[in-house]
Design a protein around this motif. Sequence first.
Motif, PDB file in Angstrom:
ATOM      1  N   PHE A 189       0.879  -1.345  -0.084  1.00 12.85           N
ATOM      2  CA  PHE A 189       0.076   0.029   0.041  1.00 12.85           C
ATOM      3  C   PHE A 189       0.882   1.568  -0.264  1.00 12.85           C
ATOM      4  O   PHE A 189       0.570   2.193  -0.696  1.00 12.85           O
ATOM      5  N   SER A 190       1.841   1.305   0.694  1.00 12.99           N
ATOM      6  CA  SER A 190       2.889   2.616   1.071  1.00 12.99           C
ATOM      7  C   SER A 190       3.562   2.817  -0.507  1.00 12.99           C
ATOM      8  O   SER A 190       3.526   3.762  -0.923  1.00 12.99           O
ATOM      9  N   LEU A 191       4.084   1.628  -0.891  1.00 14.42           N
ATOM     10  CA  LEU A 191       4.810   1.602  -2.398  1.00 14.42           C
ATOM     11  C   LEU A 191       3.744   2.279  -3.479  1.00 14.42           C
ATOM     12  O   LEU A 191       4.115   3.155  -4.185  1.00 14.42           O
ATOM     13  N   ASP A 192       2.353   1.570  -3.414  1.00 13.56           N
ATOM     14  CA  ASP A 192       1.546   2.101  -4.435  1.00 13.56           C
ATOM     15  C   ASP A 192       1.485   3.548  -4.156  1.00 13.56           C
ATOM     16  O   ASP A 192       1.128   4.222  -5.217  1.00 13.56           O
ATOM     17  N   THR A 193       1.134   3.878  -3.125  1.00 15.15           N
ATOM     18  CA  THR A 193       0.926   5.562  -2.587  1.00 15.15           C
ATOM     19  C   THR A 193       2.150   6.451  -3.232  1.00 15.15           C
ATOM     20  O   THR A 193       1.997   7.434  -3.994  1.00 15.15           O
ATOM     21  N   VAL A 194       3.409   5.888  -2.836  1.00 15.64           N
ATOM     22  CA  VAL A 194       4.605   6.656  -3.414  1.00 15.64           C
ATOM     23  C   VAL A 194       4.603   6.582  -4.753  1.00 15.64           C
ATOM     24  O   VAL A 194       5.015   7.671  -5.493  1.00 15.64           O
ATOM     25  N   ARG A 195       4.152   5.625  -5.561  1.00 17.19           N
ATOM     26  CA  ARG A 195       4.334   5.396  -6.993  1.00 17.19           C
ATOM     27  C   ARG A 195       3.210   6.627  -7.558  1.00 17.19           C
ATOM     28  O   ARG A 195       3.765   7.280  -8.486  1.00 17.19           O
ATOM     29  N   LEU A 196       2.084   6.388  -7.085  1.00 16.52           N
ATOM     30  CA  LEU A 196       1.114   7.602  -7.426  1.00 16.52           C
ATOM     31  C   LEU A 196       1.807   8.893  -7.149  1.00 16.52           C
ATOM     32  O   LEU A 196       1.539  10.006  -8.134  1.00 16.52           O
ATOM     33  N   LEU A 197       2.104   9.329  -5.936  1.00 14.72           N
ATOM     34  CA  LEU A 197       2.726  10.595  -5.892  1.00 14.72           C
ATOM     35  C   LEU A 197       3.839  10.939  -6.793  1.00 14.72           C
ATOM     36  O   LEU A 197       4.012  12.119  -6.975  1.00 14.72           O
ATOM     37  N   SER A 256       4.360   9.900  -9.672  1.00 18.15           N
ATOM     38  CA  SER A 256       3.702  10.074 -10.997  1.00 18.15           C
ATOM     39  C   SER A 256       2.962  11.520 -10.993  1.00 18.15           C
ATOM     40  O   SER A 256       2.261  11.840 -12.055  1.00 18.15           O
ATOM     41  N   GLY A 257       2.761  12.273 -10.051  1.00 17.36           N
ATOM     42  CA  GLY A 257       2.199  13.615  -9.988  1.00 17.36           C
ATOM     43  C   GLY A 257       0.675  13.258  -9.718  1.00 17.36           C
ATOM     44  O   GLY A 257      -0.188  14.271  -9.886  1.00 17.36           O
ATOM     45  N   GLN A 258       0.184  12.181  -9.576  1.00 17.47           N
ATOM     46  CA  GLN A 258      -1.111  11.934  -9.107  1.00 17.47           C
ATOM     47  C   GLN A 258      -1.606  12.308  -7.734  1.00 17.47           C
ATOM     48  O   GLN A 258      -1.888  11.210  -6.876  1.00 17.47           O
ATOM     49  N   VAL A 259      -1.287  13.556  -7.131  1.00 12.64           N
ATOM     50  CA  VAL A 259      -1.515  13.477  -5.643  1.00 12.64           C
ATOM     51  C   VAL A 259      -2.909  13.427  -5.280  1.00 12.64           C
ATOM     52  O   VAL A 259      -3.003  12.822  -4.260  1.00 12.64           O
TER      53      VAL A 259
END
Length: 124
Positions: free
Chosen positions: A84-92, A94-97
């Motif tokens: 979950f943490s990694l997915d969130t960081v990947r979204l951040l 990629s600019g998908q805040v």
Amino acid sequence: MIRIVTAVAAGGISGTLLRFATVNWVASNWPRHFYVGTLAVNIVGCLLIGLLYGLFLLRPEVPVEVRAGLIAGFLGGLTTFSSFSLDTVRLLESGQVLLALGYTAVSVFGGLLATWAGLSLTKL
């Protein structure tokens, strides 16, 4: 003690393989929504942990090996905060805040709600 360790290990293998299969299936079918697999296993896992916890409270005679194998093993392997943490960081990254914030909110509050719902189901 060896029976408990064996039950947790067997449950962990099963939960981990189910999470792996779910996350890979989602990523291959919806690559833009790679995070949905982790979200799904976390929400379902929270529902199941609430349900099992409630059932085990009602049925204390369930052997500790079964309880540990299902909760610490299977659900511990199925759900994962690190993914979950990694997915969130990947979204951040990629600019998908906004999507990252929404994903975090749904994961945390959805997980809490699902755990409560699972526990509540045992009280019906």
